[in-house]
Design a protein around this motif. Structure first.
Motif, short mmCIF file in Angstrom:
data_model
loop_
_atom_site.label_atom_id
_atom_site.label_comp_id
_atom_site.label_asym_id
_atom_site.label_seq_id
_atom_site.Cartn_x
_atom_site.Cartn_y
_atom_site.Cartn_z
N GLU A 130 0.83 -1.21 0.00
CA GLU A 130 0.00 0.00 0.00
C GLU A 130 0.87 1.26 0.00
O GLU A 130 2.03 1.23 0.42
CB GLU A 130 -0.90 0.00 1.23
N PRO A 131 0.33 2.39 -0.46
CA PRO A 131 1.08 3.66 -0.36
C PRO A 131 1.50 3.92 1.08
O PRO A 131 0.69 3.78 2.01
CB PRO A 131 0.06 4.69 -0.86
N GLU A 132 2.77 4.26 1.26
CA GLU A 132 3.36 4.48 2.59
C GLU A 132 3.16 3.23 3.46
O GLU A 132 3.10 3.32 4.68
CB GLU A 132 2.77 5.72 3.26
N HIS A 133 3.07 2.07 2.80
CA HIS A 133 2.89 0.77 3.47
C HIS A 133 1.64 0.73 4.35
O HIS A 133 1.56 -0.07 5.28
CB HIS A 133 4.12 0.40 4.31
N GLY A 134 0.68 1.58 4.05
CA GLY A 134 -0.54 1.63 4.85
C GLY A 134 -0.34 2.25 6.21
O GLY A 134 -1.24 2.18 7.06
N LEU A 135 0.81 2.90 6.40
CA LEU A 135 1.16 3.45 7.71
C LEU A 135 1.36 4.97 7.61
O LEU A 135 2.42 5.50 7.94
CB LEU A 135 2.42 2.77 8.26
N THR A 136 0.33 5.64 7.14
CA THR A 136 0.38 7.09 7.04
C THR A 136 0.34 7.72 8.44
O THR A 136 -0.03 7.07 9.42
CB THR A 136 -0.82 7.62 6.24
N GLU A 137 0.73 8.96 8.52
CA GLU A 137 0.68 9.66 9.81
C GLU A 137 -0.73 9.65 10.37
O GLU A 137 -0.94 9.43 11.57
CB GLU A 137 1.18 11.09 9.64
N ALA A 138 -1.72 9.90 9.50
CA ALA A 138 -3.10 9.95 9.96
C ALA A 138 -3.56 8.60 10.50
O ALA A 138 -4.23 8.53 11.54
CB ALA A 138 -4.01 10.40 8.82
N ARG A 139 -3.19 7.53 9.80
CA ARG A 139 -3.64 6.21 10.26
C ARG A 139 -2.95 5.80 11.56
O ARG A 139 -3.58 5.23 12.45
CB ARG A 139 -3.37 5.17 9.17
N LEU A 140 -1.68 6.08 11.67
CA LEU A 140 -0.97 5.75 12.90
C LEU A 140 -1.49 6.55 14.09
O LEU A 140 -1.53 6.06 15.22
CB LEU A 140 0.53 5.98 12.73
N LYS A 141 -1.88 7.78 13.83
CA LYS A 141 -2.44 8.61 14.89
C LYS A 141 -3.70 7.99 15.47
O LYS A 141 -4.02 8.17 16.66
CB LYS A 141 -2.73 10.01 14.36
N GLU A 142 -4.43 7.24 14.65
CA GLU A 142 -5.67 6.60 15.08
C GLU A 142 -5.47 5.14 15.49
O GLU A 142 -6.43 4.40 15.63
CB GLU A 142 -6.71 6.67 13.95
N THR A 143 -4.21 4.73 15.67
CA THR A 143 -3.89 3.34 16.03
C THR A 143 -3.42 3.28 17.47
O THR A 143 -2.48 3.99 17.86
CB THR A 143 -2.81 2.77 15.09
N ASP A 144 -4.05 2.41 18.26
CA ASP A 144 -3.64 2.20 19.66
C ASP A 144 -2.55 1.14 19.77
O ASP A 144 -1.63 1.26 20.58
CB ASP A 144 -4.83 1.78 20.52
#
Length: 261
Positions: free
Chosen positions: A51-65
Motif C-alpha cells: 500500500e502507499p506508505e505501506h498503509g502506515l500514514t501519519e493519519a492512520r498511525l495517529k488513530e492506532t492504539d
C-alpha cells in the motif's frame, strides 16, 4: 471505545508461495485480524507493504492504539521514513506487537538498538511453549504449556536487550530453547515480541496462539493521551524558571534558540 488495532503484514509469501497461500488464502494479516476481532474489546484492521506508505500514514498511525507487525522476506523494502514514523508513535504510547520473523524488521531493530539475531532451522519441529510468568496479563487463560506440532526452530542466543519480563520460553525437538515471549517499554509505548508464526505452518490458526495475541493487544494498549511532548527539547527561558534565578556565566545559545540535536 475499543482498542484500535492495525495488523501489518508484509504480504509477499501469501502471493508467491503456493504452500503459504493454501494456509492463508487471504493473508496472514487477515487471519490475525479476524482472530483479534473476536474480542469485543478490539477493533482490528489490516495494512500491507504494497500500500502507499505501506498503509502506515501519519493519519492512520495517529488513530492506532496497537500495531501488530509480521515481516520476513523483504524487511529492507520498508521505507526508513515510515520506520521513524512508527517509532515516534511507539515513543508517544502506541503499543507494538512483533511476531516471529519480525525480529529482523527495521522497526524492531530500531527500537531495540541491537542486532536482534538468533539461531534458526526450518525442519517442522515440535515446539513446546512454556508459560513461565503465569501471572502476567499476556498469559491470562494460557495453559502451563502448549504444543505446536510443526514450527521453525529459533534458538538462543537472541541478541536483544534484557527484557522487562519474560512470559514464554520455547523448547524444540532438536534440543534448543528460546525466550519466545518478551516485553519492553520504549518511551510510553509497550512492546511485546512473540516467537511462533512461520508462514509454511498454520500457526496463526491455533486458538492458543490467537489468545496470546489478543492478550498482548490488551496489555500493550495505553489509554492515556499520546505523549507528544516526548520529542521536544525546549529551551526554558530564565524568566520562566519555577524558582527565581539570576543568569550568570557565558552562554552557548541565545534566548529562545533551539539546542543542538
Amino acid at each position: 471505545m475499543t482498542i484500535r488495532t492495525l495488523v501489518w503484514g508484509e504480504n509477499i509469501h501469501e502471493r508467491i508461495n503456493e504452500v503459504v497461500r493454501d494456509i492463508y488464502p487471504d493473508g496472514m494479516h487477515k487471519t490475525i485480524a479476524d482472530a483479534l476481532n473476536r474480542d469485543d474489546a478490539i477493533t482490528a484492521e489490516t495494512a500491507t507493504l504494497q500500500e502507499p506508505e505501506h498503509g502506515l500514514t501519519e493519519a492512520r498511525l495517529k488513530e492506532t492504539d496497537v500495531l501488530v507487525w509480521w515481516g520476513h522476506k523483504d524487511h529492507g523494502a520498508v521505507d526508513d521514513a515510515v520506520v521513524e514514523r512508527v517509532a515516534a508513535r511507539v515513543h508517544e504510547g502506541m503499543g507494538l506487537i512483533v511476531l516471529h520473523s519480525g525480529h529482523f524488521a527495521k522497526i524492531f531493530k530500531r527500537l531495540m538498538g541491537t542486532p536482534c539475531a538468533l539461531k534458526w532451522r526450518e525442519a517442522g519441529e515440535r515446539e513446546r511453549v512454556w508459560t513461565v510468568n503465569p501471572g502476567h496479563p499476556i498469559a491470562a487463560g494460557i495453559p502451563e504449556n502448549f504444543v505446536l506440532e510443526n514450527e521453525e526452530m529459533y534458538g538462543e542466543f537472541f541478541s536483544v536487550p534484557e527484557p522487562l519480563e519474560t512470559v514464554f520460553i520455547s523448547w524444540f525437538s532438536g534440543g534448543e530453547v528460546f525466550r519466545s515471549g518478551l516485553t519492553w517499554r520504549r518511551g510510553a509505548g509497550n512492546i511485546f515480541y512473540f516467537r511462533p508464526g512461520h508462514e509454511t505452518y498454520p500457526t496463526y490458526h491455533d486458538e492458543t496462539v490467537q489468545q496470546v495475541i489478543r492478550n498482548a493487544v490488551r496489555w500493550a494498549y495505553r489509554p492515556a493521551p499520546a505523549l507528544t511532548g516526548i520529542h521536544t527539547a525546549p529551551n526554558v527561558p530564565v524568566g520562566e524558571a519555577l524558582e527565581p534565578i539570576t543568569e550568570r556565566g557565558p552562554k552557548l545559545h541565545k534566548a529562545g534558540e533551539a539546542g543542538y540535536k
